[in-house]
Design a protein around this motif. Sequence first.
Motif, PDB file in Angstrom:
ATOM      1  N   VAL A  19     -15.716  -7.366 -56.547  1.00  0.00           N
ATOM      2  CA  VAL A  19     -17.022  -7.628 -55.904  1.00  0.00           C
ATOM      3  C   VAL A  19     -16.834  -8.433 -54.627  1.00  0.00           C
ATOM      4  CG1 VAL A  19     -19.215  -8.817 -56.192  1.00  0.00           C
ATOM      5  CG2 VAL A  19     -18.303  -7.459 -58.050  1.00  0.00           C
ATOM      6  N   LEU A  20     -15.950  -9.454 -54.698  1.00  0.00           N
ATOM      7  CA  LEU A  20     -15.716 -10.283 -53.518  1.00  0.00           C
ATOM      8  C   LEU A  20     -15.084  -9.485 -52.392  1.00  0.00           C
ATOM      9  CD1 LEU A  20     -15.796 -13.114 -52.313  1.00  0.00           C
ATOM     10  CD2 LEU A  20     -13.549 -13.549 -53.318  1.00  0.00           C
ATOM     11  N   GLY A  21     -14.131  -8.595 -52.735  1.00  0.00           N
ATOM     12  CA  GLY A  21     -13.510  -7.764 -51.695  1.00  0.00           C
ATOM     13  C   GLY A  21     -14.502  -6.815 -51.060  1.00  0.00           C
ATOM     14  N   HIS A  22     -15.332  -6.224 -51.885  1.00  0.00           N
ATOM     15  CA  HIS A  22     -16.360  -5.333 -51.357  1.00  0.00           C
ATOM     16  C   HIS A  22     -17.307  -6.078 -50.418  1.00  0.00           C
ATOM     17  CE1 HIS A  22     -18.923  -1.821 -51.213  1.00  0.00           C
ATOM     18  NE2 HIS A  22     -19.983  -2.562 -51.596  1.00  0.00           N
ATOM     19  N   TYR A  23     -17.640  -7.302 -50.780  1.00  0.00           N
ATOM     20  CA  TYR A  23     -18.535  -8.112 -49.948  1.00  0.00           C
ATOM     21  C   TYR A  23     -17.886  -8.413 -48.598  1.00  0.00           C
ATOM     22  CZ  TYR A  23     -21.184 -12.188 -48.384  1.00  0.00           C
ATOM     23  OH  TYR A  23     -21.912 -13.076 -47.646  1.00  0.00           O
ATOM     24  N   LEU A  24     -16.581  -8.762 -48.622  1.00  0.00           N
ATOM     25  CA  LEU A  24     -15.890  -9.108 -47.374  1.00  0.00           C
ATOM     26  C   LEU A  24     -15.744  -7.883 -46.457  1.00  0.00           C
ATOM     27  CD1 LEU A  24     -13.090 -11.491 -48.748  1.00  0.00           C
ATOM     28  CD2 LEU A  24     -15.180 -12.102 -47.497  1.00  0.00           C
ATOM     29  N   ILE A  25     -15.533  -6.720 -47.063  1.00  0.00           N
ATOM     30  CA  ILE A  25     -15.391  -5.509 -46.254  1.00  0.00           C
ATOM     31  C   ILE A  25     -16.690  -5.190 -45.540  1.00  0.00           C
ATOM     32  CG2 ILE A  25     -15.075  -2.999 -46.388  1.00  0.00           C
ATOM     33  CD1 ILE A  25     -13.000  -3.518 -48.570  1.00  0.00           C
ATOM     34  N   ARG A  26     -17.802  -5.308 -46.263  1.00  0.00           N
ATOM     35  CA  ARG A  26     -19.107  -4.998 -45.672  1.00  0.00           C
ATOM     36  C   ARG A  26     -19.470  -5.974 -44.570  1.00  0.00           C
ATOM     37  NH1 ARG A  26     -22.499  -1.470 -47.981  1.00  0.00           N
ATOM     38  NH2 ARG A  26     -24.290  -2.617 -47.141  1.00  0.00           N
ATOM     39  N   HIS A  27     -18.924  -7.142 -44.571  1.00  0.00           N
ATOM     40  CA  HIS A  27     -19.244  -8.155 -43.563  1.00  0.00           C
ATOM     41  C   HIS A  27     -18.085  -8.390 -42.602  1.00  0.00           C
ATOM     42  CE1 HIS A  27     -23.110  -9.523 -45.279  1.00  0.00           C
ATOM     43  NE2 HIS A  27     -22.565  -9.077 -46.420  1.00  0.00           N
ATOM     44  N   LYS A  28     -17.141  -7.473 -42.583  1.00  0.00           N
ATOM     45  CA  LYS A  28     -16.001  -7.619 -41.678  1.00  0.00           C
ATOM     46  C   LYS A  28     -16.409  -7.240 -40.237  1.00  0.00           C
ATOM     47  CE  LYS A  28     -11.229  -6.076 -41.079  1.00  0.00           C
ATOM     48  NZ  LYS A  28     -10.165  -5.213 -41.600  1.00  0.00           N
ATOM     49  N   ALA A  29     -15.852  -7.909 -39.283  1.00  0.00           N
ATOM     50  CA  ALA A  29     -16.186  -7.626 -37.875  1.00  0.00           C
ATOM     51  C   ALA A  29     -15.691  -6.243 -37.443  1.00  0.00           C
ATOM     52  CB  ALA A  29     -15.564  -8.681 -36.958  1.00  0.00           C
ATOM     53  N   GLY A  30     -16.423  -5.586 -36.557  1.00  0.00           N
ATOM     54  CA  GLY A  30     -16.021  -4.274 -36.024  1.00  0.00           C
ATOM     55  C   GLY A  30     -14.945  -4.412 -34.951  1.00  0.00           C
ATOM     56  N   VAL A  31     -14.136  -3.365 -34.759  1.00  0.00           N
ATOM     57  CA  VAL A  31     -13.077  -3.380 -33.753  1.00  0.00           C
ATOM     58  C   VAL A  31     -13.155  -2.093 -32.930  1.00  0.00           C
ATOM     59  CG1 VAL A  31     -10.599  -3.483 -33.345  1.00  0.00           C
ATOM     60  CG2 VAL A  31     -11.611  -4.758 -35.242  1.00  0.00           C
TER      61      VAL A  31
END
Length: 415
Positions: free
Chosen positions: A344-356
């Motif tokens: 769940v935590l990894g999924h949360y971080l991916i969804r809020h990761k900055a775009g490149v």
Amino acid sequence: MPPSVLSLLLLLLGAAKGNLSRDESQPTTSDETVVAGGTVVLKCQVEDPDDSSLQWSNPAQQTLYFGEKRALRDNRIQLERSTPNELTISISDVVLSDEGEYTCSIFTMPVRTAKALVTVLGIPQKPQIFGHEQPIDEEKIARLTCRSSGSKPAAQLRWKKGNKELKAEGTEVVEDPNGKTFTVSSRVEFRVTKEDNDAEVTCTVDHESLQNSERSTTQKLQVHYKPTAKIEPHPLYPREGEKLQLQCDGQGNPVPQEFLWEKEGSDAPLQLSSDSILIFPFLNKSDSGTYVCTATSSMGSVVAKYNLDVSDASPVPSTSSTYHAVIGGVVAVIVFLLLSLLIVLGHYLIRHKAGVCVRHGETVTASRQQSPAEVMCTYLTHEAKGSDDAPDADTAIINAEGGQAGGDDKKEYFI
């Protein structure tokens, strides 16, 4: 003589007779009953004292009070009231010897007297039970005697065993040496069983001097009965290679003091002692069989048997294995919860990761929280072709898309 005159004479004669029968100078008293140690009040009254004084005297004809004057030096006797028509005295701490007829006199012509009988009640002593001093063997007859002294008149005795009334076999009343009080004895007989061990037997004395209270004595019976026994293994399910204890649990009164251990099929006894436990330090298959314990007391012997079947040394569900299984289950649940939390935590971080975005080898970052117009791999679209003249971001994107037709040098890719 005319009938009317005769009737008048009879009427006058009856009235005169009535006046003669009523003596207004005759004193009156009343009988009294008092418990030993209490206080009795003696009252003497007269309607017409005829200018004479009243006097109280005891059964020995000793004057106690003459009017308000004390005649006998006894501090227990006190004057309560003295008038021409009444003389009242009291006697405290009454003893049995105070019982008898007391006389109230008035010294007219002739002297008139009245008697007051004082009855003193003797208080019975607390009853005593005899015959329970030694233990009684079961199925034998218990014979108990209850005795109480000092009662006057003679007291009544009654029996109980627990909550059940017992019928007395006989009652005896004997006069005490003082010649005034009595000693009462009562007997009961009954057959005892092992259930009567420690049973309470009560003897109660009933007497009017106790004033609705009662005095009683309770004793516990001691009954000797044959022993009983059973064999208990420790552990409950013995296995090969383990230590085993067989305990011969003997009960009785008295409790068994000797234990004989034997194995059926063996000639020699295994153990004879006051110890009720038979120990196997290391079980073998050859130990299987029927074991016999003979428990002995002064009331006899009793036999108990136990069939020992030694199981293989293979694991058998036990308290320890169950405990380990529970611990393993708890650990598995904890690991599962931790893995779920990481996912769940990894999924949360991916969804809020900055775009490149990559543009001509240049890397540019942009937050996912930007507006949709800005999140299309054109985060810095003002550097794209035609962005300098665009009034806003949307126009810059359109210009950038148009500019893509003319060349590939301004393409941006979102990673």
